[in-house]
Design a protein around this motif. Structure first.
Motif: not given
Ligand code: PLP
Length: 485
Positions: A338-358
């Protein structure tokens, strides 16, 4: 405030199945018998278990109603500070339930498990990159287990140097698992106070650091939701006396793709896949607490390790300095998918964006509620903000009263009375997945509750009013749980 989310509507009562059952009621029908009847064998004719007799609809309604008494991220906002109760994307579940994964067995030979091994290998690489460390183990089963693994690694490191040490520095804002993990590994936790800004000062750490101290456990961002700005300087102080820096990475949701922990002097840290990487949490599933290390701790990582050679994946055990095995087989594999799937779906740009939005969401709540609730540390926060009940003490209203009343408005309460450095703490972590409308509704609910505290405090003393159960005796519930119903 607009219509409140809370209400008792169609949340229906339901008795125990034993109370509901009626002798002879049945949930199935069998085709007419076309063979001679025969007596049951003697060992089957004794007293059977005391199961109630129920119809199919009795059972379906019972469990459906029970499921409606629950609250989860699929039901509403769950702003439990420090726990990162973010939404669990359904795609993760879909991939984790592919038959190739659910049918996999840890004792299958490597050559028949290439896909599973590749996922573990690549996930290790992703987590290593996200944290800025050099190597990762996926074995630990939760954050606290990751902490213990980290302590064992630090212990192995000092032992190899020929000088095992006896103490670990733990700040007063730390999660309770930090001193517990240190103690479980045989270390004596040495407390250090955070300063008036809510963070650690290099001076306070220098005062307690000595040559018998194995290292420090530092949570960054810390449990007040504040970034430990002096952590690089603190790492230098610890390293200068031969110690190591452990980072509790449970709050990584604030800094993915933003902060490189490796560059900040961290030697070892854990991640909580069930927090930062969107896998279900609490009653929803098992956890996973991978540990990431710098090069000098890599030899001590647990075995077996997933390795790759010329595109073929395998398990390797031959690491003589390893701390050994810390988990059955390879860890919580379903969680890893599940974590692998999340990371692959998000990609580096969106992981960063998730943190910024949090971080943006937490600051939005902090700014909009700070006139309503007391805000002990009025400075930009990371992914969570901590209020207190100080302004309500005149009305004899406590954090607990407000938390309970929030349930009447349809929200899960925030974390309360933690961290311990804030009296009557109310710790709100909205996560990135809440929309502005949802945040506004939460803020309006809190404002309405603070108004009630002034005008009709009994509403709060009696809260929750609309829930299935009122105030529980939490101590007895924990000490003497009644699991039979
Ligand atoms: C959640 C949490 C932990 C413990 O993690 P578990 O997975 O629950 O064992 C440790 N430290 C902090 C700061 C946390 O928020």
């Amino acid at each position: 405030m607009k219509e409140s989310l809370g209400g008792t509507g169609l949340v229906l009562n339901d008795p125990l199945l034993w109370e509901k059952g009626r002798k002879g009621r049945c949930g199935f029908s069998l085709p007419r018998r076309d063979v001679e009847s025969a007596p049951l064998s003697p060992e089957l004719t004794g007293e059977g278990p005391d199961f109630p007799d129920l119809s199919e609809v009795d059972v379906v309604r019972h469990y459906t109603r029970l499921s409606q008494w629950n609250f989860g991220v699929d039901t509403g906002m769950y702003p439990l500070g420090s726990c990162t109760m973010k939404y669990n994307p359904k795609a993760n579940e879909k991939y984790a339930s592919l038959p190739g994964f659910t049918g996999a067995h840890p004792l299958m030979p490597d050559i028949l498990s290439q896909g599973a091994l590749r996922i573990m290998f690549e996930l290790k690489q992703y987590l290593t990159e996200i944290t800025g460390m050099d190597a990762t183990t996926l074995q630990p089963a939760a954050g606290a287990h990751g902490e213990l693994t980290g302590m064992l690694l630090i212990h192995a490191y000092h032992k190899k140097k020929g000088a095992p040490r006896s103490k670990i520095i733990v700040p007063d804002t730390a999660h309770g698992t930090n001193p517990a993990s240190a103690a479980l590994c045989g270390y004596r936790p040495v407390p250090v106070s955070s300063n008036e800004q809510g963070i650690l000062s290099a001076r306070a750490v220098a005062k307690v650091m000595d040559e018998d101290t194995a290292g420090i456990m530092i949570t960054n961002p810390n449990t007040l939701g504040l970034f430990e700005e002096n952590s690089r300087e603190i790492a230098e102080i610890i390293h200068a006396k031969g110690g190591l820096v452990y980072c509790d990475g449970a709050n990584m949701n604030a800094v993915m793709g933003v902060v490189n922990m490796g560059n900040m002097g961290v030697d070892v840290m854990q991640l909580n896949l069930h927090k930062t990487f969107s896998t279900p949490h609490g009653g929803g599933g098992p956890g996973s607490g991978p540990v990431c290390v710098k090069k000098h701790l890599e030899p001590f990582l647990p075995v077996p390790r997933v390795v790759e050679e010329n595109g073929t994946y395998g398990l390797a055990e031959d690491y003589p300095e390893s701390i050994g095995k810390i988990q059955a087989f390879h860890g919580a594999f379903g969680v890893m998918i599940k974590a692998y799937s999340y990371i692959r779906i998000m990609g580096p740009k969106n992981l960063k964006k998730a943190s910024q939005l949090a971080v943006l969401n937490a600051n939005y709540i902090k700014e909009r509620l700070k006139g309503t609730l007391h805000l002990p540390y009025d400075r930009p926060c990371m992914h969570e903000c901590v209020f207190s009940d100080k302004h309500q003490t005149a009305q004899k209203i406590t954090t607990m009263d407000m938390a309970k009343r929030l349930m009447d408005y349809g929200f899960h309460p925030p974390t309360v009375y933690f961290p311990l450095v804030v009296r009557g703490a109310i710790m709100v972590e909205p996560t990135e997945t809440e929309s502005k409308e949802d945040l506004d509704q939460f803020i309006d609910a809190f404002k309405a509750i603070v108004n009630e505290a002034r005008e009709d405090p009994d509403l709060l003393h009696d809260a929750p009013r609309n829930c299935k159960v009122k105030r529980l005796d939490e101590t007895t519930a924990a000490r003497k749980p009644c699991l039979a119903g």
